[in-house]
Design a protein around this motif. Structure first.
Motif, PDB file in Angstrom:
ATOM      1  N   GLN A 249       8.453   0.366  -2.307  1.00 23.88           N
ATOM      2  CA  GLN A 249       8.009  -1.183  -2.723  1.00 23.88           C
ATOM      3  C   GLN A 249       8.584  -1.591  -1.068  1.00 23.88           C
ATOM      4  O   GLN A 249       9.420  -1.134  -0.609  1.00 23.88           O
ATOM      5  CB  GLN A 249       8.482  -1.703  -4.324  1.00 23.88           C
ATOM      6  CG  GLN A 249       7.934  -1.269  -5.140  1.00 23.88           C
ATOM      7  CD  GLN A 249       8.048  -1.578  -6.672  1.00 23.88           C
ATOM      8  OE1 GLN A 249       9.455  -2.571  -6.246  1.00 23.88           O
ATOM      9  NE2 GLN A 249       7.541  -1.550  -6.927  1.00 23.88           N
TER      10      GLN A 249
ATOM     11  N   ASP B 104      -1.345   2.526   3.490  1.00 23.26           N
ATOM     12  CA  ASP B 104      -1.987   2.252   2.307  1.00 23.26           C
ATOM     13  C   ASP B 104      -3.376   3.701   2.648  1.00 23.26           C
ATOM     14  O   ASP B 104      -3.460   4.130   4.119  1.00 23.26           O
ATOM     15  CB  ASP B 104      -2.430   1.791   1.318  1.00 23.26           C
ATOM     16  CG  ASP B 104      -4.063   0.210   2.555  1.00 23.26           C
ATOM     17  OD1 ASP B 104      -4.329   1.257   3.242  1.00 23.26           O
ATOM     18  OD2 ASP B 104      -4.364  -0.803   2.147  1.00 23.26           O
TER      19      ASP B 104
ATOM     20  N   VAL C 169       0.825  -1.301   5.883  1.00 21.44           N
ATOM     21  CA  VAL C 169       1.454  -1.785   5.264  1.00 21.44           C
ATOM     22  C   VAL C 169       2.831  -2.764   5.425  1.00 21.44           C
ATOM     23  O   VAL C 169       3.506  -3.509   5.743  1.00 21.44           O
ATOM     24  CB  VAL C 169       1.596  -1.279   3.886  1.00 21.44           C
ATOM     25  CG1 VAL C 169       2.394  -1.739   2.761  1.00 21.44           C
ATOM     26  CG2 VAL C 169       0.554  -0.668   3.047  1.00 21.44           C
TER      27      VAL C 169
ATOM     28  N   PHE D 292       7.881  -4.769   4.175  1.00 25.06           N
ATOM     29  CA  PHE D 292       6.217  -4.366   4.441  1.00 25.06           C
ATOM     30  C   PHE D 292       5.591  -5.569   4.750  1.00 25.06           C
ATOM     31  O   PHE D 292       6.056  -6.941   3.976  1.00 25.06           O
ATOM     32  CB  PHE D 292       5.819  -4.840   2.518  1.00 25.06           C
ATOM     33  CG  PHE D 292       5.474  -3.355   1.565  1.00 25.06           C
ATOM     34  CD1 PHE D 292       6.173  -2.443   2.166  1.00 25.06           C
ATOM     35  CD2 PHE D 292       4.959  -3.099   0.896  1.00 25.06           C
ATOM     36  CE1 PHE D 292       6.914  -1.536   2.144  1.00 25.06           C
ATOM     37  CE2 PHE D 292       5.203  -1.956   0.048  1.00 25.06           C
ATOM     38  CZ  PHE D 292       5.760  -1.468   0.759  1.00 25.06           C
TER      39      PHE D 292
ATOM     40  N   PRO E  27      -0.471  -3.581   0.284  1.00 27.15           N
ATOM     41  CA  PRO E  27      -1.259  -2.668  -0.159  1.00 27.15           C
ATOM     42  C   PRO E  27      -2.412  -2.932  -0.457  1.00 27.15           C
ATOM     43  O   PRO E  27      -2.367  -3.192  -1.748  1.00 27.15           O
ATOM     44  CB  PRO E  27      -0.333  -1.540  -0.848  1.00 27.15           C
ATOM     45  CG  PRO E  27       1.029  -1.518  -0.627  1.00 27.15           C
ATOM     46  CD  PRO E  27       0.498  -3.312  -0.661  1.00 27.15           C
TER      47      PRO E  27
ATOM     48  N   PHE F 169       2.644   2.902  -4.885  1.00 26.33           N
ATOM     49  CA  PHE F 169       2.900   1.409  -4.438  1.00 26.33           C
ATOM     50  C   PHE F 169       3.204   1.144  -5.814  1.00 26.33           C
ATOM     51  O   PHE F 169       3.878  -0.586  -6.119  1.00 26.33           O
ATOM     52  CB  PHE F 169       1.729   0.909  -3.144  1.00 26.33           C
ATOM     53  CG  PHE F 169       2.172   1.220  -1.786  1.00 26.33           C
ATOM     54  CD1 PHE F 169       2.876   1.112  -1.233  1.00 26.33           C
ATOM     55  CD2 PHE F 169       0.736   1.446  -1.893  1.00 26.33           C
ATOM     56  CE1 PHE F 169       2.638   2.039   0.179  1.00 26.33           C
ATOM     57  CE2 PHE F 169       0.457   2.000  -0.507  1.00 26.33           C
ATOM     58  CZ  PHE F 169       1.750   2.160   0.953  1.00 26.33           C
ATOM     59  N   GLU F 170       2.847   0.895  -6.704  1.00 25.23           N
ATOM     60  CA  GLU F 170       3.042   0.353  -8.060  1.00 25.23           C
ATOM     61  C   GLU F 170       2.949   1.309  -8.631  1.00 25.23           C
ATOM     62  O   GLU F 170       2.687   2.385  -8.634  1.00 25.23           O
ATOM     63  CB  GLU F 170       1.615  -0.633  -8.487  1.00 25.23           C
ATOM     64  CG  GLU F 170       0.889  -1.631  -6.955  1.00 25.23           C
ATOM     65  CD  GLU F 170      -0.520  -2.172  -8.027  1.00 25.23           C
ATOM     66  OE1 GLU F 170      -0.884  -1.099  -8.240  1.00 25.23           O
ATOM     67  OE2 GLU F 170      -0.995  -2.527  -7.149  1.00 25.23           O
TER      68      GLU F 170
END
Length: 270
Positions: free
Chosen positions: A183, A205, A211, A235, A239, A268-269
């Motif tokens: 992140q 991404d 990103v 970032f 993304p 990313f998550e």
């Protein structure tokens, strides 16, 4: 993804060894070694090990969290160990300052290797782990050759796999691990042999959207030494996909072309 976060040793069983003697030597336990290597019925007889087998030894008295150390056997060379972990001999020598001569290592010498330990979860297969982490099947299988309890076709719950870290000849990425969440503000860390200590990174991404634009990181020392580098990811764009790629590299002083590119698959998550 379950990553084992304590010091681990990679050890070749010798003729006089028992699980108890190995556990005492490395500050581990027989139960932990059995679990890490699937040394239990119905896969093998209790406590059954054989000379030449490679064991993962969890825990340990030395080193830091997440580091993996290889205990050299009489037949090992720095070149053969580098081959197992899919890196250059230069890089392996460069991250082990205690080795005076890359052409000479001695039996039982403890060598830091560019790897992390993945703990097998329910439903895992080698192909699934490879897809999650971006580490090729070929590299995973090569790293685990001669491992007790290892089968490319069948993995057992709790088994610990040796996973090579992403690297080129001159760059090793230590964090994030392959398949980790990255992140904005997250740590990017590694070791590099770089001209003027200048290391670069960018993040994309899976749709190819940028990103994070190319940014510079200054390593603690310039080449020919391998030195640590670290920064926090920045970032510029949210993304558009749940996964992507961290790229770490240098550029040629002659023509600006990308050199020593290392790609790390990231999420990313959560």
């Amino acid at each position: 993804m379950t990553v084992s976060e304590n010091t681990q040793y990679v050890y070749t069983v010798q003729p006089s060894d028992t699980l108890y003697s190995i556990a005492r030597r490395f500050g581990s336990t027989v139960a932990a070694i059995e679990q890490a290597n699937s040394l239990y019925p119905p896969f093998t007889d209790p406590g059954s090990i054989f000379p030449g087998q490679l064991l993962i030894i969890p825990g340990g008295r030395f080193g830091f969290q997440n580091e993996v150390y290889y205990v050299a056997s009489p037949s090992d060379t720095l070149f053969s160990i580098a081959q197992r972990f899919s890196v250059s001999t230069d890089l392996l020598f460069g991250i082990n300052s205690q080795i005076a001569d890359p052409n000479f290592i001695y039996s039982n010498q403890v060598i830091r290797v560019p790897a992390f330990i993945y703990e097998v979860s329910s439903g895992d297969s080698l192909s699934r782990i490879s897809s999650q982490t971006g580490v090729s099947l070929e590299k995973i299988i090569r790293a685990n050759e001669r491992r007790a309890g290892f089968s490319p076709e069948l993995l057992y719950l709790g088994y610990r796999l040796l996973m090579p870290l992403p690297a080129s000849r001159n760059i090793l990425v230590l964090h994030p691990l392959p398949g980790d969440v990255l992140q904005s503000g997250g740590l990017i860390q590694g070791m590099a042999r770089a001209f003027e200590a200048n290391v670069l990174y960018s993040i994309l991404d899976t749709q190819g959207n940028v990103v994070s634009k190319e940014k510079s990181i200054t390593a603690r020392a310039a080449g020919p030494e391998y030195a640590e580098f670290s920064t926090n990811a920045q970032f510029e764009l949210k993304p558009s996909t749940p996964t992507g790629e961290l790229r770490v590299y240098t550029r040629s002083a002659n023509d600006g072309s990308i050199q020593d590119l290392v790609r790390v698959k990231v999420r990313f998550e959560e």
